[in-house]
Motif scaffolding. Structure first.
Motif: not given
Length: 148
Positions: A18-21, A25-29, A49-54
């Motif tokens: 998720l942090r990498t995404a 700027g990549i979405a995750v499923d 700590d980037y959960a709200d940015r992906v």
């Protein structure tokens, strides 16, 4: 482009992906069931700590994911037919990573439009799923154009 995780087992790997995404700027499923409870606390414990940015989409199972996926499905696998350095990626690809403990079942493997393997030294089984995802994502973005 998207990254999809098939029934992930380890919260820390999901956090890393998720942090990498988020950074790329990549979405995750996330394809459930997962091997850990999904919660803000689990993500914080994983250092995410980037959960709200992906953008994250959760799917109750494989069938729900297949129904929602609109792009080409690219499976990262140790049994891949195409070495990473020979793979051609497209903007609409979804890079699918198997679970850490079990990979993906045969029907998921068969559904992939492209199967990609990262070449490794003889005698080594596999890379960490988050590391493999980052390596393939980097090559896919190099080929298709970096996000702004």
């Amino acid at each position: 482009m998207r990254i999809a995780l098939f029934q992930p087992d380890i919260a820390g790997n999901v956090g890393t992906i998720l942090r990498t995404a988020a950074c790329m700027g990549i979405a995750v499923d996330l394809i459930e069931p997962m091997g850990f409870p999904w919660s803000d606390r689990a993500l914080a414990r994983a250092g995410m700590d980037y959960a709200d940015r992906v953008e994250v989409r959760r799917h109750v199972d494989w069938d729900a994911f297949v129904q929602a996926n609109t792009g080409r499905l690219v499976l990262l696998t140790t049994a891949g037919a195409t070495p990473l350095n020979q793979a051609t990626f497209r903007d609409d690809d979804t890079l699918l990573l198997g679970s850490e403990g079990h990979g993906v079942p045969a029907e998921v493997h068969a559904r992939a439009d492209l199967r990609v393997a990262i070449p490794m030294r003889t005698g080594f089984r596999s890379l960490n799923v988050a590391v493999a995802g980052a390596m393939v994502l980097t090559e896919a973005l190099r080929q298709t154009g970096w996000p702004n």
